[in-house]
Design a protein around this motif. Structure first.
Motif, PDB file in Angstrom:
ATOM      1  N   GLY A  44      25.494 -13.837  -3.830  1.00 16.14           N
ATOM      2  CA  GLY A  44      25.401 -14.893  -2.561  1.00 16.14           C
ATOM      3  C   GLY A  44      24.807 -16.218  -3.216  1.00 16.14           C
ATOM      4  N   MET A  45      25.867 -17.379  -3.109  1.00 19.89           N
ATOM      5  CA  MET A  45      25.315 -18.603  -3.753  1.00 19.89           C
ATOM      6  C   MET A  45      23.895 -19.153  -3.065  1.00 19.89           C
ATOM      7  SD  MET A  45      27.386 -18.473  -5.864  1.00 19.89           S
ATOM      8  CE  MET A  45      27.132 -20.132  -6.752  1.00 19.89           C
ATOM      9  N   GLY A  46      23.902 -19.015  -1.840  1.00 21.18           N
ATOM     10  CA  GLY A  46      22.563 -19.665  -1.223  1.00 21.18           C
ATOM     11  C   GLY A  46      21.470 -18.998  -1.790  1.00 21.18           C
ATOM     12  N   LEU A  47      21.564 -17.460  -1.970  1.00 19.63           N
ATOM     13  CA  LEU A  47      20.444 -16.838  -2.388  1.00 19.63           C
ATOM     14  C   LEU A  47      20.237 -17.072  -3.830  1.00 19.63           C
ATOM     15  CD1 LEU A  47      21.328 -13.756  -0.282  1.00 19.63           C
ATOM     16  CD2 LEU A  47      19.215 -14.958  -0.035  1.00 19.63           C
ATOM     17  N   ASN A  48      21.405 -17.299  -4.528  1.00 19.98           N
ATOM     18  CA  ASN A  48      21.131 -17.545  -6.105  1.00 19.98           C
ATOM     19  C   ASN A  48      20.261 -18.885  -6.155  1.00 19.98           C
ATOM     20  OD1 ASN A  48      22.854 -15.977  -7.710  1.00 19.98           O
ATOM     21  ND2 ASN A  48      24.702 -17.190  -7.550  1.00 19.98           N
ATOM     22  N   ALA A  49      20.254 -19.731  -5.230  1.00 20.74           N
ATOM     23  CA  ALA A  49      19.566 -21.015  -5.495  1.00 20.74           C
ATOM     24  C   ALA A  49      18.176 -20.663  -5.084  1.00 20.74           C
ATOM     25  CB  ALA A  49      20.041 -22.032  -4.456  1.00 20.74           C
ATOM     26  N   TYR A  50      18.079 -19.893  -4.011  1.00 22.56           N
ATOM     27  CA  TYR A  50      16.584 -19.614  -3.516  1.00 22.56           C
ATOM     28  C   TYR A  50      15.835 -19.006  -4.516  1.00 22.56           C
ATOM     29  CZ  TYR A  50      12.906 -17.440  -0.730  1.00 22.56           C
ATOM     30  OH  TYR A  50      11.719 -16.806  -0.282  1.00 22.56           O
ATOM     31  N   PHE A  51      16.578 -17.777  -5.044  1.00 23.27           N
ATOM     32  CA  PHE A  51      16.139 -16.990  -6.292  1.00 23.27           C
ATOM     33  C   PHE A  51      15.761 -17.811  -7.550  1.00 23.27           C
ATOM     34  CE2 PHE A  51      16.547 -14.523 -10.190  1.00 23.27           C
ATOM     35  CZ  PHE A  51      16.158 -13.235  -9.886  1.00 23.27           C
TER      36      PHE A  51
ATOM     37  N   GLY B  48      20.873  -6.522 -12.764  1.00 26.96           N
ATOM     38  CA  GLY B  48      20.554  -7.944 -13.365  1.00 26.96           C
ATOM     39  C   GLY B  48      21.107  -9.111 -12.573  1.00 26.96           C
ATOM     40  N   THR B  49      21.421  -9.124 -11.350  1.00 29.35           N
ATOM     41  CA  THR B  49      21.943 -10.267 -10.798  1.00 29.35           C
ATOM     42  C   THR B  49      21.167 -10.600  -9.190  1.00 29.35           C
ATOM     43  OG1 THR B  49      23.871 -11.635  -9.712  1.00 29.35           O
ATOM     44  CG2 THR B  49      23.716  -9.239  -9.455  1.00 29.35           C
ATOM     45  N   SER B  50      21.087 -11.585  -8.808  1.00 29.88           N
ATOM     46  CA  SER B  50      20.680 -11.950  -7.430  1.00 29.88           C
ATOM     47  C   SER B  50      21.322 -11.104  -6.529  1.00 29.88           C
ATOM     48  CB  SER B  50      20.394 -13.195  -7.223  1.00 29.88           C
ATOM     49  OG  SER B  50      21.548 -13.935  -7.355  1.00 29.88           O
ATOM     50  N   THR B  51      20.712 -11.417  -5.036  1.00 30.37           N
ATOM     51  CA  THR B  51      21.493 -10.751  -4.064  1.00 30.37           C
ATOM     52  C   THR B  51      22.893 -10.689  -4.161  1.00 30.37           C
ATOM     53  OG1 THR B  51      19.282 -11.149  -2.687  1.00 30.37           O
ATOM     54  CG2 THR B  51      21.136 -10.093  -1.626  1.00 30.37           C
TER      55      THR B  51
END
Length: 378
Positions: A5-12, A245-248
């Protein structure tokens, strides 16, 4: 289709790792733990109950809002819509940036026209053909010097790199979620991060609502039959992604393109999965496909999703206004989850204060309170 998820990428990256100074391994651990909780919630019918609790008007609004949202993403990818310090967004400066933004925007418009004409004439794969034709036109433009590579500004070569994926890189991230360093990480802070991931991930259910609604898969009670496998796929992918190894990993709004192309059965999902597997091996080739080539598909699918707006009863303002706010919030707040949040809060408050509190279920009250708490505490 599932992807990070792109938004969760940024939060991560920016909030948890950089802002809170967590190691990326610890952040992956939070994602993994959140995924386990997610699986449990999916098995215990919590997410299914949330799906079923959302009123029909908001389900329709989510579908329409997703249409506007992905169209907006497409307009950005085409460089037709760009940022502006005074008005937030504006249209492309064709003359001033002809060899970069300008030519991308023109090629995207040509691709959109081609896609629309092919779709109207009943060509199978019209959306895919539009993407490929736009990409080919882009490569020709680069060969003729019309499109100029400018890596500093984000305009890369459009020629595919003819080499295979380097799978050795997976070894650098695989299993790192089990090697978290909790030194200096307070348990309360970790729980807050975990809950933030969980809360946002929980309401990616909005994509499932919108896509299934557009596909005509909801029954007469506005419920999705056999929803649990879809919810479990989403939940399991979250923890599996953290192990790799990836965010959500979450349900992707671009799934709408499959529905727009006529996908309605498990066969479409199986083909998507096979294509993803092939794409792993040829990732260097596919990453050369520019945003302006996929933009026509997103803009046109946005139109297909928008058509559901006629199903909203605009004569009943207690239904129409929350639906309107849901549609409005998704593209302008750049989040499907925020659209659902605004829609649920407004639906509960408006119906409560207008003497129609019987329309609000207990779960809708709970969701409204949770969303309000999210804005206050998270």
């Amino acid at each position: 289709a599932l992807a990070p998820g792109m938004g969760l990428n940024a939060y991560f990256a920016y909030t948890v790792v950089i802002g809170m100074n967590y190691s990326w391994q610890t952040a992956l651990t939070a994602v993994f733990a959140e995924g386990i909780i997610f699986i449990i919630l999916s098995l215990t019918n919590v997410r299914e109950a949330i799906f079923n609790a959302i009123p029909a008007c908001l389900k329709t609004a989510v579908s329409v809002g997703i249409g506007l949202f992905i169209a907006f993403i497409g307009l950005q990818g085409a460089h037709l819509v760009v940022s502006n310090s005074s008005t937030l967004v504006t249209y492309c400066d064709f003359a001033g940036n002809w060899h970069t933004q300008g030519i991308c925007a023109v090629l995207a418009l040509i691709g959109l026209i081609i896609t629309v004409i092919l779709y109207i004439k009943g060509f199978k794969g019209a959306i895919l053909i539009g993407i490929l034709v736009t990409w080919i036109l882009g490569m020709l433009s680069q060969a003729l010097g019309i499109y100029q590579v400018n890596v500093k500004e984000g305009f890369y070569s459009l020629y595919p790199s003819m080499h295979m994926t380097d799978f050795s890189k997976i070894g650098e991230t695989f299993g790192q979620c089990f090697k978290a360093d909790f030194h200096g990480v307070g348990i309360l802070n970790f729980i807050i991060v975990l809950c933030s991931f969980l809360f946002v991930d929980m309401f990616t259910i909005g994509t499932l609502v919108g896509v299934s609604s557009k596909a005509g898969m909801l029954d007469e009670n506005e419920k999705l039959p056999n929803i649990k496998p879809a919810l479990l796929a989403d939940a399991i992918a979250t923890s599996a992604g953290a192990v790799i190894g990836t965010s959500t990993t979450t349900t992707y709004v671009e799934s709408s393109a499959g529905v727009g192309a006529g996908g309605r059965t498990g066969l479409a999902s199986a083909v998507t999965a096979i294509m993803f597997l092939l794409a792993i091996f040829f990732a260097p080739v596919f990453t050369a496909v520019p945003g302006f080539a996929t933009a026509p598909a997103l803009i046109f699918v946005g139109f297909l999703m928008l058509s559901a707006v006629v199903d909203i009863d605009f004569n009943d303002l207690t239904e129409a206004v929350p639906a309107y706010l849901t549609i409005l919030a998704m593209p302008l707040m750049y989040s499907i989850a925020e659209g659902i949040s605004i829609g649920i809060i407004s639906y509960v408050v408006i119906n409560l204060l207008c003497g129609k509190h019987k329309k609000n279920t207990v779960l809708m009250y709970v969701l409204a309170v949770l969303f309000i708490c999210k804005y206050i505490f998270l």
